[in-house]
Design an enzyme around this catalytic site. Structure first.
Site, short mmCIF file in Angstrom:
data_model
loop_
_atom_site.label_atom_id
_atom_site.label_comp_id
_atom_site.label_asym_id
_atom_site.label_seq_id
_atom_site.Cartn_x
_atom_site.Cartn_y
_atom_site.Cartn_z
N TYR A 14 0.66 -1.10 0.06
CA TYR A 14 -0.17 -0.07 0.07
C TYR A 14 0.67 1.80 -0.14
O TYR A 14 0.12 2.28 -0.06
CB TYR A 14 -0.96 -0.33 0.91
CG TYR A 14 -1.88 -1.03 0.84
CD1 TYR A 14 -3.20 -1.10 -0.14
CD2 TYR A 14 -1.61 -1.93 2.19
CE1 TYR A 14 -3.94 -1.51 -0.02
CE2 TYR A 14 -2.58 -3.83 1.99
CZ TYR A 14 -3.87 -3.46 1.21
OH TYR A 14 -4.21 -4.65 0.92
N HIS A 19 -4.72 6.34 -0.41
CA HIS A 19 -5.15 6.04 1.17
C HIS A 19 -3.97 6.48 2.03
O HIS A 19 -4.03 6.60 2.84
CB HIS A 19 -5.67 4.43 1.00
CG HIS A 19 -7.14 4.61 1.52
ND1 HIS A 19 -8.05 5.39 2.12
CD2 HIS A 19 -7.67 3.77 2.27
CE1 HIS A 19 -8.85 5.31 2.61
NE2 HIS A 19 -9.11 4.02 3.23
N TYR A 61 -3.74 -1.61 9.83
CA TYR A 61 -4.81 -1.05 8.69
C TYR A 61 -5.40 0.37 8.81
O TYR A 61 -6.34 0.21 9.88
CB TYR A 61 -5.13 -2.82 8.32
CG TYR A 61 -3.93 -3.59 8.03
CD1 TYR A 61 -3.79 -3.02 6.47
CD2 TYR A 61 -3.80 -4.40 8.06
CE1 TYR A 61 -2.78 -4.09 5.37
CE2 TYR A 61 -2.56 -4.63 7.81
CZ TYR A 61 -2.27 -4.84 6.70
OH TYR A 61 -1.31 -6.06 6.12
N ASN A 63 -9.08 0.25 8.71
CA ASN A 63 -10.45 0.56 8.55
C ASN A 63 -10.17 0.60 10.66
O ASN A 63 -11.10 0.00 11.02
CB ASN A 63 -10.58 -1.44 8.27
CG ASN A 63 -11.27 -0.61 7.05
OD1 ASN A 63 -10.62 0.41 6.01
ND2 ASN A 63 -12.32 -1.65 6.14
N ASN A 107 -13.37 4.93 6.25
CA ASN A 107 -13.16 3.92 6.98
C ASN A 107 -12.29 4.52 8.51
O ASN A 107 -12.16 3.97 9.41
CB ASN A 107 -12.85 2.71 6.03
CG ASN A 107 -13.80 1.99 5.80
OD1 ASN A 107 -15.14 2.17 6.12
ND2 ASN A 107 -14.07 1.52 4.73
#
Length: 186
Positions: A14, A19, A61, A63, A107
């Site tokens: 990522y 994000h 992460y 969320n 999120n």
């Protein structure tokens, strides 16, 4: 003391995705200040202490970001909390600031709101909206977007430097808000 949180997802998969704007901006700030992050298993996050600021990059992460934020918040008892995050409702090139309010479907913010409340400061970095939201936020910026992304991340980093020196969210908001996309001169 202020807890300054950059949101993103851990692992190289990522790295530098839309994000991970919060991670990238904090990394740039820490690098420019000639500091470094160290991993805290207690908070499951990378931390950097500078003056009366705790810079935090949750490793849970996106969320579950609220877990790291809550842990650090309970331990350090900061007076203020500032979250740096991507915002797909804003066009690339736009930077906005906000105190409290809704999470806009983000999120990471949902997780923080659930565990910590939503009365914190936000530095929102526009990443534009894609057709498939999940695919879009987890994608890297296109080559033709890189110059604008780099300029906007630099602008956001400078806003944070200003905030660290001034401790004045309203002054930072007034000075660094970009309501329209930043214009890059060739």
């Amino acid at each position: 003391m202020t807890l300054l949180v950059g949101l993103g997802n851990p692992t190289l998969r990522y790295a530098h995705t839309r994000h991970n704007a919060g991670f990238d901006i904090l990394d740039s700030l820490v690098s420019e200040l000639d500091l470094s992050f160290t991993f805290s298993s207690k908070h499951n996050a990378y931390l950097c202490v500078y003056k009366d600021f705790i810079l935090l990059k949750p490793q849970t992460y996106m969320n579950l970001s609220g877990e790291s934020v809550l842990s650090a918040k309970n331990f350090y008892k900061p007076k203020e909390l500032l979250i740096v995050h991507d915002d797909l409702d804003l066009p690339l090139g736009v930077v906005r600031f906000k105190k409290g309010g809704g999470n806009g479907g983000h999120n990471g913010l949902k997780s923080i709101d659930l565990l910590c409340s939503n009365s914190y400061y936000r530095l929102r970095v526009g990443i534009s909206k894609g057709i498939d939201v999940i695919e879009h936020v987890l994608s890297k910026f296109h080559k033709n977007e890189e110059p604008l992304k780099n300029a906007v991340f630099e602008h956001a980093k400078n806003a944070l430097k200003f905030f660290i020196e001034s401790h004045d969210f309203n002054a930072m908001q007034n000075r660094f808000t970009l309501k329209k996309p930043l214009i890059i001169e060739s």
